[in-house]
Design a protein around this motif. Structure first.
Motif, PDB file in Angstrom:
ATOM      1  N   GLU A 397      13.607  52.910 -92.575  1.00  0.00           N
ATOM      2  CA  GLU A 397      13.253  54.090 -92.120  1.00  0.00           C
ATOM      3  C   GLU A 397      14.493  54.517 -91.104  1.00  0.00           C
ATOM      4  O   GLU A 397      15.328  55.411 -90.833  1.00  0.00           O
ATOM      5  CB  GLU A 397      12.645  53.861 -91.340  1.00  0.00           C
ATOM      6  CG  GLU A 397      11.286  54.910 -90.628  1.00  0.00           C
ATOM      7  CD  GLU A 397      10.330  54.636 -90.075  1.00  0.00           C
ATOM      8  OE1 GLU A 397       9.102  54.333 -91.132  1.00  0.00           O
ATOM      9  OE2 GLU A 397       9.275  55.151 -89.269  1.00  0.00           O
ATOM     10  N   ALA A 400      18.243  55.212 -92.505  1.00  0.00           N
ATOM     11  CA  ALA A 400      18.279  56.060 -92.649  1.00  0.00           C
ATOM     12  C   ALA A 400      18.298  57.161 -91.634  1.00  0.00           C
ATOM     13  O   ALA A 400      18.768  57.952 -91.040  1.00  0.00           O
ATOM     14  CB  ALA A 400      16.529  56.858 -93.590  1.00  0.00           C
ATOM     15  N   LYS A 405      21.883  54.797 -96.284  1.00  0.00           N
ATOM     16  CA  LYS A 405      21.228  53.787 -97.487  1.00  0.00           C
ATOM     17  C   LYS A 405      19.664  52.744 -97.102  1.00  0.00           C
ATOM     18  O   LYS A 405      20.247  52.257 -96.917  1.00  0.00           O
ATOM     19  CB  LYS A 405      21.510  54.209 -98.694  1.00  0.00           C
ATOM     20  CG  LYS A 405      22.031  56.068 -98.637  1.00  0.00           C
ATOM     21  CD  LYS A 405      22.724  55.897-100.509  1.00  0.00           C
ATOM     22  CE  LYS A 405      23.736  57.500-100.384  1.00  0.00           C
ATOM     23  NZ  LYS A 405      25.342  57.842-100.036  1.00  0.00           N
TER      24      LYS A 405
END
Lengths: 556, 303
Positions: A397, A400, A405
């Motif tokens: 998370e 991101a 990635k």
């Protein structure tokens, strides 16, 4: 076709590495005439320095190999000459200065000897060389030149060291001077002085100057023509004004678009209860006063930029606020409790609120830890934040969130680019859900286009998560785009502080005005106008003579 | 510089005191000298008399007090075995060790610097051969080399004496054997430091100035590369000053290392103590020399 002083034709350079052959420079052509300044503009990896190294025979072969091209200088092809013939040209006819003059001067020899060597190695008698060295030191503006002869590089300031390099390069009155990022590591006011010195000396000697830079501002300030390089190739060439006003290539457009300092400035935040309140902070190291009574308030979700030149105390301030160093006096109230006198147990709990992002992500990330380990390490130290089974999801998370990635988690820092590494450092800081992140020159080492992306990321985090930032920077355009509040420091004191609009549109203090005037605008037209103001503000008080010809009359 | 020397002297004095305490009590743990010095059939009275004569009956702390008192008067006591002042015995042996160390380290230093610097500069075959040989040298067990050396050069060929001192020929094998390991180590350090120095930014500047290859290697790069090298030279020299125990024993060389082993086996405590003190002092002086060399080479340390 007329003969140019220096002409590079179809140059290609490869490097053989363990990972395969890297084509550093491909089919690059440019030329330089007497009395002209040509800038090679590009980001890291564009091949701009390799091109210059090829001219100076400084490419190590192997692993390097020049696969094609000619470098014509004064009627002969340099690449066809023997090493001895090129040695005689180096320093005598073509000279070079570099970024980071401290590491480019030999630390164990006196600077007078090093400058004289540039002459004796080409056959000048020792006594003549020594006399000329003294004259050169005087010319480039080194104080007490006689005493300076016997001093060592570490005894000079950064700007003085670059002046010494210039004196060394100009000792034999070369026809061409190559300057590789000559002002990148210097403070803005010092940068302005060094660039002015180069221009003056060029006017005196009529040499051609090839300047290699990543900075559109430097191009705008000094260059007649510009060659834009990307990924080893020349993408565009033209006069500096032309290229800036009408960039033809998409890369040039992107580069110009990414230049900071043109966005909309933030409006001041409505006054609320400050999250951090610093009063009369003091710190000295021996006899040196690093912080001399610093006071400020920081609101939740606010970005306060701390700007100032080297030695102004801005990094000391960061270290003290994070308790990496002890203050001598004053207080720093974090939500009402004094950070500086807090007992270790309480401090430990509070550390998760305060995080830091450093300048150089290559050094601040442990190279032997994976991204997952780097980001999740905070939860090892503060185990109550997140149960172990959820770490993997949370790391994904966070990655991101900073634009990486989830599969990057298994990789090591060296597998990323500079901008990506700084994103990892930011993800690591976010892992503890801090309320304040201190960024110490966090974007200075990044390329312009990457810098813009990282700034955008930080600004989004500020808006979405309400994180307050203390943003230490020397780069004023970046500050202008990102900060809410600006604090200007000089010699451990606060010179001026106010909203970003107040500082950039209506600075009250002469020091702030001088800093702003010394900054370089990427637009050659703006820069020409600004030069007038700077000459009046910065250069005259420290005794550098104003040039006779107005800079705006420079012919392209 | 003087303040620096004073600081170092005070620091070393503290370690020296610690050393005296440690060695004094440790050596007493090895047992009673009486058992070694008197014949097996000596009577209890004779033993008592011997012990009383040498103060061995006093409690340990009292013995220690006496020892320290004498030490403050620079009296190291007498050797039990040789019945003359311990310090005399030790300085005699130390002179031999010092000569051996000086000769060996001078040859090592000069050759290692030249070969290491050239290996870094030239690369290629020369570098590879130098690297392999220095690696072998640095890892060769010296007692084995010493014995093989004796077997080949003394026993089979008969060119050199097997052991002892007296002629120049006696020095060749011990120096050659002691040479191997420090030489291998220092060549590697010089090579590494020179590689770093030659790829440094200031060497790039020198090349851009048009400086010739020889001054680039021996003026620009070497002086910078010497800083880590000096540290290793100091370590290696200190090891030799300590007495190359194994080599001195194999070659029957009357140095301080052999003396120390012999006196420990003989429980000749005073000699052990004096030998340790003298070598400690020598190592202290060596370190000061290294520090001075550092300051001379690097102005950043001087200022």
């Amino acid at each position: 076709m007329t003969e140019h002083l220096l002409q590079v034709e179809g140059l290609s350079v490869e490097f053989h590495t363990a990972a395969g052959t890297v084509k550093a420079v491909q089919n690059v052509s440019f030329h330089l005439d007497r009395g002209e300044t040509l800038a090679i503009l590009g980001e890291s990896g564009s091949g701009k320095s390799v091109s210059a190294s090829a001219i100076m025979n400084l490419i190590d072969m192997p692993p390097g190999r020049i696969t094609s091209g000619r470098i014509r200088f004064d009627g002969q092809d340099l690449l066809a000459l023997s090493d001895e013939q090129r040695r005689r040209i180096n320093g005598r006819r073509i000279a070079m200065i570099f970024q980071d003059p401290l590491s480019h001067l030999n630390p164990v020899y006196p600077v007078g000897w090093q400058i004289a060597e540039a002459m004796t190695t080409h056959g000048t008698a020792g006594s003549d060389a020594r006399a000329e060295t003294l004259r050169l030191l005087t010319r480039v503006g080194i104080p007490e030149p006689q005493a300076a002869l016997r001093k060592y590089p570490h005894q000079f300031s950064g700007g003085q060291r670059q002046r010494l390099m210039i004196a060394m390069a100009l000792a034999m009155k070369p026809d061409v001077l190559i300057a590789d990022e000559p002002t990148t590591a210097l403070d803005v006011t010092v940068q302005a002085e060094v660039l002015s010195l180069l221009e003056e000396l060029q006017a005196e000697t009529g040499m051609g100057v090839l300047i290699i830079t990543h900075d559109l501002g430097v191009v705008a300030e000094i260059a007649d023509r510009v060659v834009v390089m990307n990924a080893g190739e020349v993408v565009e060439t033209g006069t500096a004004a032309q290229v800036y006003a009408n960039p033809a290539h998409p890369y040039t457009k992107k580069l110009i678009g990414a230049a900071p300092g043109k966005g909309v400035m933030h409006d001041p935040l409505p006054p609320v209860q400050p999250v951090l309140s610093v009063r009369d902070l003091r710190k000295s190291y021996g006899g040196f006063t690093a912080l001399d009574g610093i006071s400020f308030d920081l609101m939740p979700g606010e970005t306060m930029a701390v700007v100032g030149e080297s030695g102004s105390g801005k990094s000391t301030l960061a270290r003290i606020l994070l308790r990496l160093d002890q203050a001598d006096g004053g207080q720093a109230l974090w939500q009402g409790r004094d950070l500086l006198t807090m007992p270790p147990r309480e401090l430990f709990a509070l550390r998760r609120d305060l995080q830091m992002v450093f300048q150089d992500p290559t050094q601040s990330l442990n190279p032997r830890m994976t991204v997952f380990q780097l980001v999740s390490e905070a939860w090892v130290i503060h185990p109550d934040i997140l149960p172990r089974p959820r770490w993997k999801a949370r790391v994904a998370e966070l990655l991101a969130q900073v634009g990486l990635k989830p599969e990057h988690a298994a990789r090591y820092p060296h597998q990323f680019s500079g901008g990506q590494r700084q994103r990892i450092a930011i993800a690591r800081a976010l892992a503890l859900e801090p309320k304040l992140i201190v960024c110490d020159e966090a974007v200075s080492a990044l390329d312009v286009s990457v810098q813009a992306q990282v700034i955008d990321l930080l600004d989004r985090l500020r808006r979405e998560m309400g994180i307050a930032f203390i943003f230490i920077a020397h780069d004023l355009p970046v500050v202008r785009d990102f900060a809410d509040h600006v604090m200007v420091m000089q010699k451990g004191r606060v010179v001026e502080q106010g909203s970003v609009r107040q500082i950039f549109d209506a600075a009250r203090q002469p020091y702030t005005q001088a800093l702003l005037a010394a900054g370089l605008d990427p637009d050659p037209a703006v820069q020409a106008a600004r030069r007038q103001a700077r000459l009046a503000l910065v250069l005259q008080p420290i005794g550098i003579l104003r040039r006779n010809d107005p800079p705006s009359l420079r012919s392209p | 510089m003087l303040t620096f020397l004073r600081k170092r002297a005070v620091g070393s004095l503290i370690s020296l005191i610690g050393l005296v305490v440690l060695v004094f009590f440790l050596s007493r743990l090895t047992g009673d000298p009486t058992a070694l010095f008197l014949p097996v059939d000596a009577t209890v009275e004779m033993r008592e008399q011997f012990r009383a004569l040498h103060g061995l009956n006093d409690p340990l702390l009292v013995q220690f007090g006496h020892y320290v008192r004498d030490l403050l008067h620079l009296d190291f006591g007498d050797s039990l075995r040789k019945a003359r002042p311990a310090i005399e015995v030790v300085t005699e042996a130390f002179a031999w060790t010092l000569q051996l160390a000086l000769i060996t380290m001078s040859i090592v230093t000069i050759l290692a610097i030249i070969i290491g610097a050239l290996a870094a500069w030239r690369g290629g075959l020369f570098d590879r051969v130098a690297s392999i040989l220095s690696l072998i040298g640095a890892s060769a067990p010296d007692f084995w080399v010493a014995i093989v050396g004796i077997v080949i050069f003394s026993v089979s060929l008969g060119w050199l004496p097997t052991s002892g001192t007296g002629t120049v020929w006696h020095w060749i094998l011990p120096v050659a054997v002691l040479f191997i390991r420090p030489f291998g180590l220092i060549v590697q350090v010089v090579r590494g430091a020179m590689m770093t120095a030659l790829s440094s930014a200031y060497v790039k500047t020198a090349r851009a100035k048009g400086v010739r290859a020889r001054p680039i290697i021996f003026v620009h790069a070497l002086r910078n590369a010497m800083l880590p090298v000096i540290t290793v030279i100091g370590d290696q020299a200190a090891a030799l000053l300590n007495g190359a125990v194994v080599i001195e024993t194999i070659f029957g060389f009357p140095g301080v290392g052999k003396l120390m082993i012999d006196s420990i086996l003989q429980r000749d405590f005073n000699v052990v103590m004096a030998a340790i003190m003298v070598t400690a002092l020598a190592i202290f002086l060596m370190n000061v020399l290294i520090d001075i060399a550092y300051a001379l080479l690097d102005p950043r340390i001087r200022h």
